[in-house]
Design an enzyme around this catalytic site. Structure first.
Site, PDB file in Angstrom:
ATOM      1  N   GLU A 140       3.062   1.264 -11.135  1.00 31.17           N
ATOM      2  CA  GLU A 140       4.703   1.178 -11.134  1.00 31.17           C
ATOM      3  C   GLU A 140       5.295   2.195 -11.633  1.00 31.17           C
ATOM      4  N   LEU A 160       9.750  -0.756  -5.591  1.00 35.24           N
ATOM      5  CA  LEU A 160       9.165  -0.511  -6.959  1.00 35.24           C
ATOM      6  C   LEU A 160      10.334  -0.970  -8.021  1.00 35.24           C
ATOM      7  N   THR A 208       0.213   3.860  -2.927  1.00 35.36           N
ATOM      8  CA  THR A 208      -0.702   4.959  -3.527  1.00 35.36           C
ATOM      9  C   THR A 208      -1.928   5.322  -2.648  1.00 35.36           C
ATOM     10  N   GLY A 252      -8.638  -8.194 -37.152  1.00 32.98           N
ATOM     11  CA  GLY A 252      -9.898  -7.794 -37.656  1.00 32.98           C
ATOM     12  C   GLY A 252     -10.952  -7.844 -36.560  1.00 32.98           C
ATOM     13  N   HIS A 265       3.851   6.004 -17.673  1.00 38.48           N
ATOM     14  CA  HIS A 265       5.026   6.200 -18.874  1.00 38.48           C
ATOM     15  C   HIS A 265       5.578   7.465 -18.739  1.00 38.48           C
ATOM     16  N   GLN A 297       1.768  -7.177 -47.796  1.00 36.55           N
ATOM     17  CA  GLN A 297       2.895  -6.178 -47.602  1.00 36.55           C
ATOM     18  C   GLN A 297       2.782  -5.564 -46.087  1.00 36.55           C
ATOM     19  N   GLY A 342       0.705  -1.240  -0.059  1.00 34.44           N
ATOM     20  CA  GLY A 342       0.006  -0.129  -0.028  1.00 34.44           C
ATOM     21  C   GLY A 342       0.842   1.174   0.063  1.00 34.44           C
TER      22      GLY A 342
HETATM   23  P1  TGC Z   1      13.657  11.055  -5.233  1.00 35.75           P
HETATM   24  O1  TGC Z   1      14.063  12.480  -4.679  1.00 35.75           O
HETATM   25  O2  TGC Z   1      13.473  10.891  -6.647  1.00 35.75           O
HETATM   26  O3  TGC Z   1      13.864   9.763  -4.463  1.00 35.75           O
HETATM   27  C1  TGC Z   1      13.900   9.925  -3.000  1.00 35.75           C
HETATM   28  C2  TGC Z   1      14.808   8.732  -2.776  1.00 35.75           C
HETATM   29  O4  TGC Z   1      14.574   7.774  -2.998  1.00 35.75           O
HETATM   30  C3  TGC Z   1      15.411   7.255  -4.069  1.00 35.75           C
HETATM   31  N1  TGC Z   1      15.038   6.721  -5.248  1.00 35.75           N
HETATM   32  C4  TGC Z   1      14.998   5.204  -5.546  1.00 35.75           C
HETATM   33  N2  TGC Z   1      15.607   4.400  -4.984  1.00 35.75           N
HETATM   34  C5  TGC Z   1      15.429   3.183  -5.461  1.00 35.75           C
HETATM   35  N3  TGC Z   1      14.776   2.753  -6.576  1.00 35.75           N
HETATM   36  C6  TGC Z   1      14.014   3.804  -7.006  1.00 35.75           C
HETATM   37  N4  TGC Z   1      13.237   3.391  -8.041  1.00 35.75           N
HETATM   38  C7  TGC Z   1      14.331   5.091  -6.907  1.00 35.75           C
HETATM   39  N5  TGC Z   1      13.816   6.256  -6.907  1.00 35.75           N
HETATM   40  C8  TGC Z   1      14.220   7.040  -6.066  1.00 35.75           C
HETATM   41  C9  TGC Z   1      16.455   8.490  -4.405  1.00 35.75           C
HETATM   42  O5  TGC Z   1      17.762   8.226  -4.808  1.00 35.75           O
HETATM   43  C10 TGC Z   1      16.507   9.277  -3.011  1.00 35.75           C
HETATM   44  O6  TGC Z   1      17.180   8.678  -2.207  1.00 35.75           O
HETATM   45  P2  TGC Z   1      18.195   9.638  -1.209  1.00 35.75           P
HETATM   46  O7  TGC Z   1      18.871   8.829  -0.352  1.00 35.75           O
HETATM   47  O8  TGC Z   1      18.461  10.589  -1.887  1.00 35.75           O
HETATM   48  O9  TGC Z   1      16.993  10.217  -0.374  1.00 35.75           O
HETATM   49  O10 TGC Z   1      12.048  11.250  -4.905  1.00 35.75           O
HETATM   50  P3  TGC Z   1      10.840  12.257  -5.671  1.00 35.75           P
HETATM   51  O11 TGC Z   1       9.954  12.480  -4.558  1.00 35.75           O
HETATM   52  O12 TGC Z   1      11.494  13.226  -6.391  1.00 35.75           O
HETATM   53  O13 TGC Z   1      10.008  11.254  -6.465  1.00 35.75           O
HETATM   54  C11 TGC Z   1      10.509  10.916  -7.707  1.00 35.75           C
HETATM   55  C12 TGC Z   1       9.646   9.941  -8.395  1.00 35.75           C
HETATM   56  C13 TGC Z   1       8.410  10.751  -9.042  1.00 35.75           C
HETATM   57  C14 TGC Z   1      10.512   9.286  -9.465  1.00 35.75           C
HETATM   58  C15 TGC Z   1       9.021   8.879  -7.607  1.00 35.75           C
HETATM   59  O14 TGC Z   1       8.153   9.064  -6.664  1.00 35.75           O
HETATM   60  C16 TGC Z   1       8.262   7.845  -8.367  1.00 35.75           C
HETATM   61  O15 TGC Z   1       8.820   6.734  -8.977  1.00 35.75           O
HETATM   62  N6  TGC Z   1       6.805   7.831  -8.375  1.00 35.75           N
HETATM   63  C17 TGC Z   1       5.975   6.845  -9.306  1.00 35.75           C
HETATM   64  C18 TGC Z   1       5.187   6.164  -8.127  1.00 35.75           C
HETATM   65  C19 TGC Z   1       4.887   4.795  -8.489  1.00 35.75           C
HETATM   66  O16 TGC Z   1       5.699   4.042  -9.196  1.00 35.75           O
HETATM   67  N7  TGC Z   1       4.062   4.292  -7.477  1.00 35.75           N
HETATM   68  C20 TGC Z   1       3.942   2.716  -7.957  1.00 35.75           C
HETATM   69  C21 TGC Z   1       2.927   2.085  -6.593  1.00 35.75           C
HETATM   70  S1  TGC Z   1       2.764   0.519  -6.432  1.00 35.75           S
HETATM   71  C22 TGC Z   1       2.360  -0.284  -7.615  1.00 35.75           C
HETATM   72  O17 TGC Z   1       1.875   0.483  -8.706  1.00 35.75           O
HETATM   73  C23 TGC Z   1       2.109  -1.575  -7.851  1.00 35.75           C
HETATM   74  S2  TGC Z   1       1.089  -2.146  -9.037  1.00 35.75           S
HETATM   75  C24 TGC Z   1       1.735  -3.745  -8.826  1.00 35.75           C
HETATM   76  C25 TGC Z   1       1.341  -4.687  -9.892  1.00 35.75           C
HETATM   77  O18 TGC Z   1      -0.035  -5.129  -9.838  1.00 35.75           O
HETATM   78  O19 TGC Z   1       1.846  -5.479 -10.444  1.00 35.75           O
HETATM   79  P1  FAD Z   2      -1.611  10.576 -11.407  1.00 33.55           P
HETATM   80  O1  FAD Z   2      -0.305  10.541 -10.571  1.00 33.55           O
HETATM   81  O2  FAD Z   2      -2.803  11.492 -11.036  1.00 33.55           O
HETATM   82  O3  FAD Z   2      -1.393  10.628 -12.702  1.00 33.55           O
HETATM   83  C1  FAD Z   2      -2.459  11.122 -13.744  1.00 33.55           C
HETATM   84  C2  FAD Z   2      -1.680  11.467 -15.237  1.00 33.55           C
HETATM   85  O4  FAD Z   2      -0.882  12.725 -14.747  1.00 33.55           O
HETATM   86  C3  FAD Z   2      -0.640  10.532 -15.681  1.00 33.55           C
HETATM   87  O5  FAD Z   2      -0.874  10.526 -16.978  1.00 33.55           O
HETATM   88  C4  FAD Z   2       0.568  10.809 -15.032  1.00 33.55           C
HETATM   89  O6  FAD Z   2       1.562  10.401 -16.176  1.00 33.55           O
HETATM   90  C5  FAD Z   2       0.543  12.514 -15.387  1.00 33.55           C
HETATM   91  N1  FAD Z   2       1.340  13.224 -14.408  1.00 33.55           N
HETATM   92  C6  FAD Z   2       1.491  12.954 -13.033  1.00 33.55           C
HETATM   93  N2  FAD Z   2       2.532  13.626 -12.579  1.00 33.55           N
HETATM   94  C7  FAD Z   2       3.179  14.370 -13.780  1.00 33.55           C
HETATM   95  C8  FAD Z   2       4.144  14.884 -13.894  1.00 33.55           C
HETATM   96  N3  FAD Z   2       5.124  15.431 -12.893  1.00 33.55           N
HETATM   97  N4  FAD Z   2       4.656  15.336 -15.373  1.00 33.55           N
HETATM   98  C9  FAD Z   2       3.889  15.038 -16.218  1.00 33.55           C
HETATM   99  N5  FAD Z   2       2.782  14.315 -16.186  1.00 33.55           N
HETATM  100  C10 FAD Z   2       2.273  13.785 -15.030  1.00 33.55           C
HETATM  101  N6  FAD Z   2      -0.449   1.287  -6.102  1.00 33.55           N
HETATM  102  C11 FAD Z   2       0.016   0.657  -4.814  1.00 33.55           C
HETATM  103  O7  FAD Z   2       0.458   1.215  -3.986  1.00 33.55           O
HETATM  104  N7  FAD Z   2      -0.182  -0.601  -4.803  1.00 33.55           N
HETATM  105  C12 FAD Z   2      -0.634  -1.553  -5.779  1.00 33.55           C
HETATM  106  O8  FAD Z   2      -0.655  -2.631  -5.490  1.00 33.55           O
HETATM  107  C13 FAD Z   2      -1.232  -0.721  -6.919  1.00 33.55           C
HETATM  108  N8  FAD Z   2      -1.869  -1.697  -7.894  1.00 33.55           N
HETATM  109  C14 FAD Z   2      -2.574  -0.950  -9.159  1.00 33.55           C
HETATM  110  C15 FAD Z   2      -3.281  -1.829  -9.667  1.00 33.55           C
HETATM  111  C16 FAD Z   2      -4.036  -1.095 -10.776  1.00 33.55           C
HETATM  112  C17 FAD Z   2      -4.957  -1.852 -11.625  1.00 33.55           C
HETATM  113  C18 FAD Z   2      -3.860   0.114 -11.068  1.00 33.55           C
HETATM  114  C19 FAD Z   2      -4.351   0.922 -12.142  1.00 33.55           C
HETATM  115  C20 FAD Z   2      -2.761   0.795 -10.100  1.00 33.55           C
HETATM  116  C21 FAD Z   2      -2.303   0.293  -9.086  1.00 33.55           C
HETATM  117  N9  FAD Z   2      -1.416   1.214  -8.019  1.00 33.55           N
HETATM  118  C22 FAD Z   2      -0.898   0.617  -7.061  1.00 33.55           C
HETATM  119  C23 FAD Z   2      -1.606   2.551  -8.365  1.00 33.55           C
HETATM  120  C24 FAD Z   2      -0.525   2.894  -9.380  1.00 33.55           C
HETATM  121  O9  FAD Z   2       0.792   2.972  -8.862  1.00 33.55           O
HETATM  122  C25 FAD Z   2      -1.105   4.597  -9.690  1.00 33.55           C
HETATM  123  O10 FAD Z   2      -2.214   4.613 -10.119  1.00 33.55           O
HETATM  124  C26 FAD Z   2       0.342   5.301 -10.616  1.00 33.55           C
HETATM  125  O11 FAD Z   2       1.113   5.286  -9.667  1.00 33.55           O
HETATM  126  C27 FAD Z   2      -0.493   6.630 -10.974  1.00 33.55           C
HETATM  127  O12 FAD Z   2      -0.984   7.307 -10.040  1.00 33.55           O
HETATM  128  P2  FAD Z   2      -2.532   7.965 -10.460  1.00 33.55           P
HETATM  129  O13 FAD Z   2      -3.582   6.860 -10.716  1.00 33.55           O
HETATM  130  O14 FAD Z   2      -2.737   8.692  -9.118  1.00 33.55           O
HETATM  131  O15 FAD Z   2      -2.379   9.034 -11.518  1.00 33.55           O
END
Ligand code: TGC
Ligand code: FAD
Length: 390
Positions: free
Chosen positions: A369, A245, A136, A345, A372, A285, A134
């Site tokens: 995760e 992540l 998001t 199709g 894009h 083609q 958890g």
């Molecule tokens: P930022 O300053 O970039 O980073 C904070 C600290 O974290 C370190 N770091 C990482 N370390 C390991 N792996 C990574 N991917 C890392 N990214 C950053 C970084 O070096 C820093 O460390 P320190 O020691 O300097 O403090 O933090 P920011 O707040 O500027 O955030 C940057 C951003 C936008 C890239 C980050 O917040 C992000 O990746 N946002 C996307 C959120 C996301 O991916 N959520 C996923 C939720 S879980 C999910 O979707 C599960 S779906 C699963 C499924 O069903 O398969």
């Molecule tokens: P938002 O962050 O509101 O983004 C909306 C749009 O704005 C997107 O196009 C995004 O790219 C764009 N945007 C946002 N910020 C910027 C920026 N700085 N510059 C340009 N564009 C930007 N989360 C968990 O924690 N655990 C889970 O197990 C998990 N499972 C999931 C399963 C499913 C089926 C889905 C759909 C999501 C899941 N998630 C989970 C959440 C997922 O990680 C989020 O949906 C994702 O990180 C995007 O967040 P949001 O949906 O709030 O979109």
């Protein structure tokens, strides 16, 4: 359907017997257990829980962890090939396995105490305990640092309040790795919440048109009293959940490559059999150009992931490289699914075929995760040195 794919990079000679064996087991599992049921599960919007003991018995839950904790000590390429086959079956199945292994077992392994590891991991590997992750929240998606879930210190431990959403496996889960901010210092901390804790519930989210064969839930936490024994002691700061992540994104890249391969295979078979204008449509083609573009892009992704897998095994893979892999492979997966659908199709929109289901699933996979756009900006920051996020 023929399960092979042209090996233009001669990768077959590089894969070890273990890697090939894991891939074979995962492919056989998908053919026997997933393909016969997945269209129905997707249409009904149900995750097929009956597969959990089978996935566990194959060792697919947390397979890269040491054997002591129930893992198989598997290398990262073998792990990737396993996810490649599972996502060729369905993204919902790969999601289940990714979340259990990379997002719940991994944080307990990496940030937990030895006591916590032994308490939860072996049962998780057996599929006896299901986990979720958890991070998001309704108002904190791409920017998880903006979370408002709080952990307030109490005499006996912590009081956790807040709401998470979009949580894969949430309603199924016995354990939830929950990220919350310390109420006084704002530091991000990690906790393991257990089903049945007072004030903790996980209602399922309804109405998804994507990833339908997967459980997606809210986590509602209303002053949940959590003992300090359930806090992951070394998880301090946002880097902790972000590091989890990185594990999961690596797996998603391999998974979506598998999905793209499945779309390619389906389109190739269909276009060789389907005739229009007196000949197979694969002979036209324009159809060949679509198939060849997919062949080239899939082959490029295979090479990239092989090298990244080797780098991960050597401990040199950076999270920016993983962002590139997730971005490239998700874009490939979504395009492959759409191109395959076009080659089929009208038949392409039927659940009897795979490509439209894959296409709908990819809308989630390219979003979770890190969207894009987020991965674009992570890479943009890497090459320019300028941070577009703040
Ligand atoms: P930022 O300053 O970039 O980073 C904070 C600290 O974290 C370190 N770091 C990482 N370390 C390991 N792996 C990574 N991917 C890392 N990214 C950053 C970084 O070096 C820093 O460390 P320190 O020691 O300097 O403090 O933090 P920011 O707040 O500027 O955030 C940057 C951003 C936008 C890239 C980050 O917040 C992000 O990746 N946002 C996307 C959120 C996301 O991916 N959520 C996923 C939720 S879980 C999910 O979707 C599960 S779906 C699963 C499924 O069903 O398969
Ligand atoms: P938002 O962050 O509101 O983004 C909306 C749009 O704005 C997107 O196009 C995004 O790219 C764009 N945007 C946002 N910020 C910027 C920026 N700085 N510059 C340009 N564009 C930007 N989360 C968990 O924690 N655990 C889970 O197990 C998990 N499972 C999931 C399963 C499913 C089926 C889905 C759909 C999501 C899941 N998630 C989970 C959440 C997922 O990680 C989020 O949906 C994702 O990180 C995007 O967040 P949001 O949906 O709030 O979109």
């Amino acid at each position: 359907m023929d399960s092979s794919f042209p090996d233009f990079l001669n990768l077959e000679e590089r894969y070890t017997p273990i890697e090939k064996g894991v891939r074979k087991a995962a492919r056989a599992f998908v053919q026997k257990e997933i393909e016969p049921i997945i269209a129905d599960a997707f249409l009904k919007g149900e995750f097929p829980t009956s597969i959990i003991p089978k996935v566990a018995s194959l060792g697919f839950l947390g397979p890269t962890l040491p054997k002591k904790y129930g893992g198989m000590d598997l290398g990262d390429i073998a792990y990737g090939l396993m996810l490649q086959e599972l996502e060729a079956g369905d993204s919902g199945i790969r999601s289940f396995v990714s979340v259990q292994g990379a997002l719940c077992m991994y944080p307990i392994f990496r940030y937990g105490s030895e006591e916590q590891r032994m308490r939860w991991l072996p049962q998780m590997a057996k599929g006896e305990l299901i986990g979720c992750f958890g991070l998001t929240e309704p108002d904190a998606g791409s920017d998880p640092g903006g979370m408002s879930t709080t952990a307030k210190p109490t005499e006996k431990g912590w009081e956790i309040s807040g709401r998470k959403m979009w949580i894969t496996n949430g309603t199924l889960a016995d354990l939830a790795v929950v990220w919350a901010k310390h109420s006084e210092t704002d530091e991000v901390l990690g906790f393991v919440l257990e089903k049945g804790m007072e004030g903790f519930s996980a209602p399922e989210m309804e109405g998804k048109l994507s990833l339908r064969a997967s459980v997606t839930s809210e986590l509602v936490m209303d002053k949940v009293q959590v003992p300090d024994a359930n806090r992951l002691p070394t998880a301090q700061g946002l880097g902790a959940p972000l590091s989890c992540l990185t594990q999961a994104r690596f797996g998603i890249a391999w998974g979506t490559l598998g999905l793209a391969i499945d779309c390619y295979r389906e389109a190739l078979q269909y276009t060789k059999e389907r005739e229009q204008f007196g000949r197979p449509i694969a002979g036209f083609q324009l159809t060949q150009a679509k198939l060849v573009q997919l062949l080239c892009d899939i082959t490029g992704a295979q090479g990239m992931l092989y090298h990244m897998g080797k780098a991960k095994e050597a401990g040199t893979l950076t999270h920016q490289q993983v962002s590139m892999a997730k971005r490239v492979c998700c874009e490939l997966g979504i395009r492959a699914a759409r191109e395959a659908r076009s080659m089929l199709g009208g038949s392409g929109i039927l659940a009897d075929f795979h490509c439209q289901r894959h296409s709908m699933n990819m809308e989630s996979v390219i979003t979770y995760e890190g969207t894009h756009e987020v991965h674009t900006l992570i890479l943009g920051r890497e090459i320019t040195g300028l941070n577009a996020f703040s």
